[in-house]
Design a protein around this motif. Structure first.
Motif, mmCIF file in Angstrom:
data_model
loop_
_atom_site.group_PDB
_atom_site.id
_atom_site.type_symbol
_atom_site.label_atom_id
_atom_site.label_comp_id
_atom_site.label_asym_id
_atom_site.label_seq_id
_atom_site.Cartn_x
_atom_site.Cartn_y
_atom_site.Cartn_z
ATOM 1 N N VAL A 146 -4.753 0.940 -11.951
ATOM 2 C CA VAL A 146 -4.195 0.569 -10.535
ATOM 3 C C VAL A 146 -5.207 0.751 -9.487
ATOM 4 N N ALA A 147 -5.406 -0.099 -8.733
ATOM 5 C CA ALA A 147 -6.257 -0.107 -7.604
ATOM 6 C C ALA A 147 -6.024 0.781 -6.547
ATOM 7 N N TYR A 148 -6.900 1.951 -6.459
ATOM 8 C CA TYR A 148 -6.542 2.864 -5.520
ATOM 9 C C TYR A 148 -7.825 3.531 -4.547
ATOM 10 N N VAL A 149 -7.424 3.894 -3.445
ATOM 11 C CA VAL A 149 -8.579 4.435 -2.596
ATOM 12 C C VAL A 149 -8.239 5.981 -2.459
ATOM 13 N N THR A 150 -9.304 6.768 -2.449
ATOM 14 C CA THR A 150 -9.164 8.173 -2.120
ATOM 15 C C THR A 150 -10.561 8.684 -1.541
ATOM 16 N N SER A 151 -10.659 9.870 -1.071
ATOM 17 C CA SER A 151 -11.653 10.547 -0.497
ATOM 18 C C SER A 151 -12.102 11.498 -1.472
ATOM 19 N N ASP A 152 -13.275 11.960 -1.291
ATOM 20 C CA ASP A 152 -14.086 12.837 -2.368
ATOM 21 C C ASP A 152 -13.487 14.127 -2.141
ATOM 22 N N ASN A 153 -12.373 14.401 -2.866
ATOM 23 C CA ASN A 153 -11.561 15.648 -2.781
ATOM 24 C C ASN A 153 -12.281 16.826 -3.290
ATOM 25 N N TYR A 154 -12.929 16.685 -4.536
ATOM 26 C CA TYR A 154 -13.672 17.675 -5.196
ATOM 27 C C TYR A 154 -14.758 18.152 -4.358
ATOM 28 N N HIS A 155 -15.656 17.253 -4.025
ATOM 29 C CA HIS A 155 -16.546 17.606 -2.992
ATOM 30 C C HIS A 155 -16.279 18.317 -1.629
ATOM 31 N N PHE B 98 -1.021 -4.388 -5.448
ATOM 32 C CA PHE B 98 -0.393 -2.808 -5.135
ATOM 33 C C PHE B 98 -1.596 -1.880 -4.884
ATOM 34 N N VAL B 99 -1.664 -1.434 -4.081
ATOM 35 C CA VAL B 99 -2.902 -0.316 -3.885
ATOM 36 C C VAL B 99 -2.230 0.970 -3.685
ATOM 37 N N SER B 100 -2.976 1.884 -4.519
ATOM 38 C CA SER B 100 -2.534 3.352 -4.106
ATOM 39 C C SER B 100 -3.262 4.094 -3.396
ATOM 40 N N ILE B 101 -2.982 5.085 -2.641
ATOM 41 C CA ILE B 101 -3.778 6.020 -1.848
ATOM 42 C C ILE B 101 -3.719 7.255 -2.637
ATOM 43 N N ASP B 102 -4.901 7.841 -2.866
ATOM 44 C CA ASP B 102 -5.187 9.213 -3.458
ATOM 45 C C ASP B 102 -4.426 9.598 -4.812
ATOM 46 N N ILE C 240 0.815 -1.054 0.077
ATOM 47 C CA ILE C 240 -0.140 -0.032 -0.044
ATOM 48 C C ILE C 240 1.016 1.245 -0.180
ATOM 49 N N ALA C 241 0.736 1.936 -0.998
ATOM 50 C CA ALA C 241 1.591 3.309 -0.975
ATOM 51 C C ALA C 241 0.708 4.538 -1.143
ATOM 52 N N LEU C 242 1.340 5.340 -0.372
ATOM 53 C CA LEU C 242 0.722 6.678 -0.526
ATOM 54 C C LEU C 242 2.083 7.439 -0.854
#
Length: 269
Positions: free
Chosen positions: A90-99, A79-83, A62-64
């Motif tokens: 690529v698998a990735y997780v983020t939050s709703d930055n635009y909102h 491999f999982v990417s953050i943001d 997991i890489a930020l």
């Protein structure tokens, strides 16, 4: 190997440290070990770490990260990417930055701000956190306001000079979205030295909503990211990949407004 690797830019940054805390807590329940790299934005150090863990056959990463690690993304290690999104899927997780940016603009305007600003130190690689500015600017425009945007590339070596640069150009700013809470804390110290009152003279919204330590959040008004949920989602994705699942759609988690002491109450009618 029952070992997962996590790479973050800095363990000193409260968001990253809280994220790693939740990763470790969840892995402990699975009897899985954790290797951590805190590379202090040193690209070479991060690449050395990734080389080491690839040779030692960890189960997944997991890489930020904001460094150039494309060759590790394209390797066979789950491999999982953050943001951050990459050129290939690529698998990735983020939050709703635009909102989150939209919420910040709306909250400042509701509290009477008319001269809005946005301050950020930006990473060299494109990432989803840049959407915070877009949401902020778009919502301000809907309400008929412009935004003074001040962005400089990371790393910022002198924050006093960084803030001087913004306020020398935008002396009338009365409402500000800051890229993250850590920078907002530095800004509060700067404004205190200058005799500028928060929130009386300028209202400030940060981003992250991190905790000083477990159970205690900062007093900064902020857009709160669901840090524990992001950690859990990253692990869920990673274990799915380890078990042979295909890469699915990005996981985008909701954010919410966290009221604090750096904004005024809504004006009474």
């Amino acid at each position: 190997s029952n070992t997962i690797a996590v790479s973050v830019p800095s363990i000193w940054h409260p968001f990253f440290s809280e994220f790693v805390f939740h990763i470790e807590s969840h892995l402990r329940k699975k009897n899985t070990r954790l290797l951590i790299s805190s590379n202090n934005t040193d690209a070479y150090a991060e690449l050395e770490f990734l080389d080491m863990i690839r040779q030692n056959k960890v189960d997944g990463i997991i890489a930020l990260t904001y460094n150039n690690i494309e060759k590790y993304v394209s390797s066979n290690i789950p491999f999982v990417s953050i943001d951050r999104y990459f050129s290939e899927k690529v698998a990735y997780v983020t939050s709703d930055n635009y909102h989150g940016g939209e919420i910040a603009a709306e909250e400042l305007i509701k509290r009477g701000c008319k001269n809005l600003g946005y301050i950020a130190a930006i990473a060299p690689q494109k990432n989803d956190t840049l959407s915070r500015k877009d949401g902020f600017v778009d919502m301000a425009r809907i309400h008929g306001y412009k935004v003074a945007i001040y962005q400089k590339p990371e790393p910022i070596l002198n924050y006093e000079r960084f803030f001087d640069g913004f306020f020398s150009l935008n002396q009338n700013c009365d409402g500000l979205l800051v890229m993250n809470d850590q920078t907002a804390l530095l800004l509060l110290s700067y404004l205190d030295k200058k005799g500028i009152r928060v929130p009386e003279d300028i209202q400030i919204i940060g981003y992250d909503g991190f905790q000083y330590f477990e159970g205690l959040e900062t007093s900064i008004t902020s857009i709160k990211q669901p840090i524990e949920e992001m950690a859990q989602a990253a692990l869920d994705l990673l274990f799915d990949l380890i078990n042979g699942a295909d890469i699915g759609d990005p996981v985008v988690l909701p954010v919410h407004f966290k009221n604090g002491k750096t904004t005024k109450p809504y004006p009474t009618m």
